[in-house]
Write a protein that holds these residues in place. Structure first.
Motif, PDB file in Angstrom:
ATOM      1  N   UNK A  35      39.887  37.045  26.502  1.00  0.00           N
ATOM      2  CA  UNK A  35      38.703  36.454  26.121  1.00  0.00           C
ATOM      3  C   UNK A  35      38.964  35.793  24.668  1.00  0.00           C
ATOM      4  N   UNK A  36      39.634  36.006  23.860  1.00  0.00           N
ATOM      5  CA  UNK A  36      40.398  35.297  22.616  1.00  0.00           C
ATOM      6  C   UNK A  36      40.543  34.026  23.166  1.00  0.00           C
ATOM      7  N   UNK A  37      41.482  33.695  24.077  1.00  0.00           N
ATOM      8  CA  UNK A  37      41.853  32.504  24.527  1.00  0.00           C
ATOM      9  C   UNK A  37      40.573  31.674  25.214  1.00  0.00           C
ATOM     10  N   UNK A  39      37.718  31.845  24.236  1.00  0.00           N
ATOM     11  CA  UNK A  39      36.923  31.329  22.881  1.00  0.00           C
ATOM     12  C   UNK A  39      37.762  30.119  22.330  1.00  0.00           C
ATOM     13  N   UNK A  40      38.947  30.371  22.241  1.00  0.00           N
ATOM     14  CA  UNK A  40      39.662  29.379  21.684  1.00  0.00           C
ATOM     15  C   UNK A  40      39.658  28.035  22.619  1.00  0.00           C
ATOM     16  N   UNK A  42      37.066  27.257  24.186  1.00  0.00           N
ATOM     17  CA  UNK A  42      35.605  26.750  23.995  1.00  0.00           C
ATOM     18  C   UNK A  42      35.696  25.994  22.771  1.00  0.00           C
ATOM     19  N   UNK A  43      36.110  26.411  21.614  1.00  0.00           N
ATOM     20  CA  UNK A  43      36.198  25.752  20.523  1.00  0.00           C
ATOM     21  C   UNK A  43      37.119  24.557  20.620  1.00  0.00           C
ATOM     22  N   UNK A  46      35.235  21.913  22.543  1.00  0.00           N
ATOM     23  CA  UNK A  46      34.117  21.197  21.640  1.00  0.00           C
ATOM     24  C   UNK A  46      34.576  20.329  20.829  1.00  0.00           C
ATOM     25  N   UNK A  47      35.866  20.591  20.015  1.00  0.00           N
ATOM     26  CA  UNK A  47      36.467  19.594  19.257  1.00  0.00           C
ATOM     27  C   UNK A  47      36.837  18.337  19.913  1.00  0.00           C
ATOM     28  N   UNK A  50      33.566  16.363  20.859  1.00  0.00           N
ATOM     29  CA  UNK A  50      32.942  15.650  19.606  1.00  0.00           C
ATOM     30  C   UNK A  50      33.514  14.375  19.579  1.00  0.00           C
ATOM     31  N   UNK A  51      35.035  14.233  19.893  1.00  0.00           N
ATOM     32  CA  UNK A  51      35.442  12.688  19.803  1.00  0.00           C
ATOM     33  C   UNK A  51      36.586  12.522  20.638  1.00  0.00           C
ATOM     34  N   UNK A  59      45.747  18.194  19.216  1.00  0.00           N
ATOM     35  CA  UNK A  59      44.415  18.702  19.785  1.00  0.00           C
ATOM     36  C   UNK A  59      44.435  18.602  21.533  1.00  0.00           C
ATOM     37  N   UNK A  62      46.879  21.102  22.702  1.00  0.00           N
ATOM     38  CA  UNK A  62      46.461  22.482  22.588  1.00  0.00           C
ATOM     39  C   UNK A  62      45.267  22.674  23.961  1.00  0.00           C
ATOM     40  N   UNK A  80      33.470  35.750  32.940  1.00  0.00           N
ATOM     41  CA  UNK A  80      33.615  34.913  31.668  1.00  0.00           C
ATOM     42  C   UNK A  80      33.702  33.495  31.998  1.00  0.00           C
ATOM     43  N   UNK A  94      32.678  12.253  32.776  1.00  0.00           N
ATOM     44  CA  UNK A  94      32.498  11.544  31.607  1.00  0.00           C
ATOM     45  C   UNK A  94      33.603  10.924  31.227  1.00  0.00           C
TER      46      UNK A  94
END
Lengths: 738, 339
Positions: A35-37, A39-40, A42-43, A46-47, A50-51, A59, A62, A80, A94
């Motif tokens: 679950x931690x991963x 979330x990672x 997911x973050x 999004x990073x 965003x660009x 990035x 990762x 999950x 996209x």
């Protein structure tokens, strides 16, 4: 505070591969870590979103790793990871043009992985990948997607045909080709269809329909793709089948190796796998052959298709396709015309402009013309073409190759439609057998022998030959009129009838011999003997009909005798003819009055085969028919037309050398045969033979034994020699042979 | 014997003169360098050693790139220290702007070296808060990434960054897109109080599976205390009663005719971005935040707090303060609109 012990996964350098391994072994215990991963991931996603274009390589790396991890364990935590496939699809849709190359590949790979783990279904995957395949500018991505699409289609059709998926994809391809006829995107439709056809995953009419639409596209590449499919797709399919049966495993060798080599689990498994494969191959070999129709036969509305193809790409003067491609299209059109006996009258007048010796690759045009002729083409349509070929190609002034090609082309057309010729022209052409060039002679003779069989009246009497003139006299050689078809029947049915008669007679005779009275076999008359339905019982005891066929078929009667009767008493001949007709009517009734059992069919096949052997000895008309049959299946090529011109030619030295070298091991430098053999052996990973070892053994090592041998007594020598012979007979000291 | 022969031959080869042949090009020497190609530019893959000749701007930029790309921990640390010095000098020397620095340095939150991470925090603290506020959404993404890192130490350091962020831009943190629910998700996952995880684990059978890796022994009570503390701060920021703005008589006309003073004033409308789901939605005011908190997280966090209180010690104390915030924040007498 005492220093805390740090668990392996908590270390700063802990890697995701390790975590993945642990998660897969025990998904429940590592749910928190996953679950931690998640979330990672997911973050990081999004990073990235965003660009996407300016994301730093760190990035991206990762994100790449996290995508990989989640894809590998997604099936373990379905709650999950529900949005995960959509994330990937969205990303790919996209940003596929701007994504980092490795990340892009990883996303595609992850999607296929999810498909393999059954997280998403095939339709879902393919409808995602396909639009990208068509639109992406990247060549590497295209090839990757292509292989993934093909392999997924193969995979999902491997156990049983996935009709729904196939239908979906075929519809997508069809729409792709028909939606925009000018774009090259249709190329992908043709490529995918062709590949799946080759692998026999798609064998029905729908892919043919896709290809048909491709042929009618405006884009040259797409058109050529479609046309090539129809001309060569089936051959590729057959070759593929042959290839797959090629890689056979030498079971004996493997077993031998497993006896000698170190026994490990891995080797054991490999052996089992090989055994499995061999068994599967065996089963496949014994399985009934799948009934695959050729693509040309599966076309819906061939007449409309051929007409459209002809009008759009050939007749249209504005068409700017290259000659090579136009020839391909012409081949397809004429092939369809010949195969389905279509009528496109304007095709023949169109041909006229191309039938000059100066036309580039004119032999292909000639071959296409021959291919596009059949017995239902009006002779008026072809006759001008034949005259033109004769005028342009066949003259004393023309080169011998040209003349030979011309005559041969005329012959190929005449095989299919003999009525296309008039007698003066034929006379002229036949006279070319007096030419000096061997090719021309052979071509002219070929034409003559053809007409001896199909239309001897057109030949001058002196060229008709014995068989044809006698056939004419007896009325055996019949002139077919335009549009007349031979009455169809089951080939060799008369042979079966005859055979049955014989059997019946034999049985009767036997019974008479045994019981002294002929037993009525009314009980067998219905023909539903249960054992006859079993193919194995080929010795079916009794005929199943009450029909008694007294006479033989007319072929078997000696012709000269008939001729004589013909000339002597016309009335009698008439009666004879009537008799024959009645007979023919009767014979054909065997199939209509009874049901042929599998045993009957088997016998029929056997009889046919025997009869064919007989005919191969003398009767040539059958051979001609076979020739025609071959052409219908395979089409005429330019080589067929050019062939007789090669007959008289002497080959050059280079050709002869090449012919001699063909199939022999390569010899880059000057080397002895022995040396070549040895290097070949070494390349195969083989060692020297025992004999070679013995020959190379150091002299000093053998000298002791040689001396001892010299000192042997006569008796000992004799014993040794005898033992040697015995040993060699039994296969050496280890008895390899037994 | 054979090998020595071979060696001899090989040795000889070195001294043999190459034969010249008519009509053939001369053989290239062993040390031949191909200079036939042309290039418009050459990129040299080394850093300049000299630091004198470079002007201050270039040096700043160089250090900025070094801080991210250098392979050596020490170099990264030194570069960060240099940057911190420059920024905290009076007057601050920052030729590239806060936003660019943040974009460059944010990936360092999950750097492997501890010293680099502490230096990074120091650098962040030196940044002017007003310029940090517009970048909160981006920083939060990286912080959330750090909070989900496998290594416990990095998580704790990410929490320190979170602390700093709450200090300088608490309002923006809780009201930016995804700032409220997603961050709460990260916090609860860290503490092992996440309900979605529990449901994923115990979806079959009637036995409740033990909470395997969530206990304080593994995570370290120290770390847990910090987690609870930062969560408390976060919730405080989220539940902070909004001070009503002083009446501005010109607000109406400013709204219509003046350029807005804040970046992306219409962000809550999400006119150009992708559609957001519930988690990544903006929750710009307190009642909204309270409502979604009550709906989604209150139960889970309250249960977690109960568990933590029972542990006593530092953890229990932190949990008690968190409990207070939970009760204060939602029980301060402000009526929520009817659901």
């Amino acid at each position: 505070m005492p220093k805390r012990k740090v668990a392996a996964l908590e270390k700063v350098e802990a890697d995701l591969v390790n975590l993945q391994y642990k998660i897969r072994r025990d998904p429940k215990s590592y749910a928190q870590e996953f679950y931690d991963q998640w979330l990672a991931y997911d973050a990081q996603r999004q990073i990235f979103i965003s660009s996407p274009t300016t994301a730093s390589s760190d990035d991206v790396k990762k994100f790449h790793d996290l995508v990989d991890l989640v894809a590998h364990v997604a099936d373990l935590y379905p709650e999950i990871t529900t949005p995960y496939p959509d994330h990937l699809k969205d990303l790919l849709n996209r940003h596929h043009a701007t994504l980092d190359k490795e990340l892009r590949e990883k996303i595609v790979g992850s999607l296929t992985l999810l498909r393999r783990k059954d997280v998403i279904d095939s339709t879902n995957l393919l409808t995602t990948l396909f639009p990208i395949l068509i639109s992406t500018p990247s060549k590497t991505l295209r090839s990757l997607l292509y292989t993934k699409i093909i392999s997924d289609l193969r995979e999902s059709n491997s156990k049983s045909t996935n009709h729904r998926l196939n239908r979906t994809i075929q519809t997508v391809l069809h729409n792709l080709v028909t939606s925009d006829r000018t774009s090259t995107k249709g190329m992908w439709a043709t490529r995918i269809t062709r590949e799946l056809w080759r692998r026999q995953i798609w064998t029905d009419a729908k892919p043919c329909d896709v290809m048909k639409e491709a042929c009618l596209s405006d884009n040259e590449k797409v058109v050529v793709g479609g046309v090539r499919f129809f001309l060569g797709g089936d051959k590729a399919r057959e070759e593929m089948e042959d290839d797959s049966s090629d890689d056979e495993i030498d079971m004996k060798k493997l077993k031998h190796q497993s006896g000698i080599n170190k026994k490990t689990k891995k080797r054991q498994k490999a052996l089992e796998k090989a055994v499995d494969k061999v068994k599967r191959q065996e089963r496949k070999k014994n399985a009934p052959h799948p009934l695959n129709f050729s693509a040309l036969h599966l076309i819906h509305d061939p007449q409309g298709f051929a007409e459209k193809l002809f009008q759009k790409h050939l007749q249209n003067k504005k068409n700017r396709f290259t000659l090579e491609n136009r020839l391909l299209i012409l081949q397809l059109v004429t092939r369809l015309v010949g195969l389905h006996k279509l009528t496109i009258i304007s095709l023949y007048s169109w041909f006229a402009q191309y039938l000059t010796p100066k036309q580039a690759s004119v032999t292909s045009f000639l071959a296409s013309l021959a291919q596009g002729t059949h017995n239902l083409v009006p002779p008026d349509a072809i006759e001008p073409l034949i005259v033109k070929i004769a005028n342009e190609f066949v003259s004393e002034a023309a080169a011998s190759e040209v003349a030979a090609a011309g005559i041969n082309a005329i012959r190929e057309v005449a095989i299919r439609q003999p009525l296309c010729m008039n007698d003066t022209l034929l006379q002229d052409l036949v006279m070319y057998q007096k030419s000096k060039d061997k090719g021309v002679v052979m071509a002219a003779k070929g034409l003559q022998s053809l007409y001896r069989e199909v239309y001897p009246e057109l030949l001058q009497k002196k060229f008709r030959g014995k068989a044809a003139s006698m056939g004419l006299k007896s009325g055996e050689v019949k002139q077919w009129k335009f549009g007349e078809e031979e009455a169809g029947g089951i080939e060799g049915i008369e042979l079966l009838e005859k055979y049955k008669e014989e059997q019946k007679e034999k049985k009767k005779a036997e019974k008479v011999g045994e019981d002294g009275e002929a037993k009525d076999d009314d009980e067998d008359d219905d023909g539903f003997n249960s054992d006859e339905w079993e193919v194995g019982s080929s010795d079916s005891d009794d005929s199943s009909t009450g029909w008694i066929n007294v006479g033989d078929s007319e072929d078997d009667e000696p012709a000269p005798k008939r001729a004589k009767t013909d000339s002597e008493a016309p009335g009698l001949v008439d009666a004879d003819k009537e008799n024959a007709e009645v007979e023919a009517n009767r014979i054909s009734k065997l199939a209509t009055t009874t049901i042929l059992t599998p045993a009957d069919l088997l016998k029929l096949q056997e009889l046919r085969r025997e009869a064919n052997i007989d005919k191969a000895m003398g009767n040539t008309s059958k051979r001609k028919k076979e020739l025609i049959a071959r052409h219908i299946d395979e089409g005429v090529t330019a080589d067929d037309i050019e062939l007789p011109a090669q007959l008289g030619k002497k080959s050059t030295k280079e050709e002869r050398v090449a012919l001699a070298k063909d199939g022999k091991p390569g010899r880059e430098e000057h080397k002895s045969t022995q040396a070549i053999r040895k290097s070949k052996k070494e390349a195969e990973g083989k060692s020297t033979t025992n004999k070679e070892k013995a020959r190379k053994k150091n002299f000093l090592m053998t000298i002791g034994k040689a001396r001892a041998k010299n000192k042997r007594s006569l008796q000992d020598t004799k014993k040794a020699l005898k033992a040697h012979i015995a040993r060699s007979k039994s296969g050496g000291r280890r008895a390899n042979g037994t | 014997m054979g090998s020595s022969n071979k060696k001899k031959k090989e040795k000889k080869k070195d001294f043999q003169k190459a034969k010249l042949k008519v009509g053939k090009a001369k053989a290239k020497a062993a040390n031949f360098t191909d200079t036939s190609f042309k290039a418009k530019s050459i990129s040299v893959n080394q850093q300049a050693i000299l630091s004198e000749g470079i002007d201050a701007v270039d040096q700043f930029k160089q250090n900025l790139s070094l801080a991210v790309t250098s392979k050596s921990d020490n170099q990264r640390r030194d570069a960060l220290a240099y940057l911190t010095n420059q920024i905290s000098a009076t007057p601050p020397n920052n030729p590239v702007g806060t936003s660019a620095i943040l974009t460059k340095l944010l990936p360092l939150i999950s750097d492997t070296s501890a010293t680099v991470r502490t230096k990074l925090l120091a650098l962040f603290r030196a940044l002017p808060p007003a310029e940090v506020q517009p970048n909160v959404e981006k920083i939060l993404m990286y912080v959330r990434g750090g909070m989900a890192h496998m290594s416990n130490i990095i998580r704790t350091d990410a929490l320190s960054i979170m602390e700093w962020l709450l200090e300088v831009a608490g309002d923006e943190v809780v009201s930016c897109p995804g700032g409220w629910l997603k961050t709460l998700n990260s916090f609860t996952s860290m503490l092992g109080w996440n309900p979605s995880l529990v449901s994923a684990l115990s979806n079959q059978g009637w036995t409740s599976s033990s909470k395997p890796t969530l206990d304080a022994r593994k995570r370290g009570s120290e770390a847990q205390v910090k987690q609870i503390q930062v969560l408390t701060q976060f919730l405080v920021a989220g539940f902070k009663p909004e001070t009503p703005e002083r009446h501005n008589p010109r607000a109406y006309w400013d709204n219509i005719y003046r350029l807005p003073g804040t970046p992306s004033p219409f962000a809550h409308l999400n006119l150009f971005g992708t559609p957001r789901d519930e988690d990544s939605e903006m929750y710009p005011d307190r009642p909204l935040r309270q409502r979604v908190f009550d709906a989604k997280w209150r139960g889970a966090i309250a249960a977690g707090v109960e568990g933590a209180k029972k542990e006593g010690g530092n953890v229990g104390r932190a949990a008690a303060s968190l409990n207070r915030v939970l009760n204060d924040g939602t029980g301060d007498g402000i009526l929520l609109p009817a659901r």
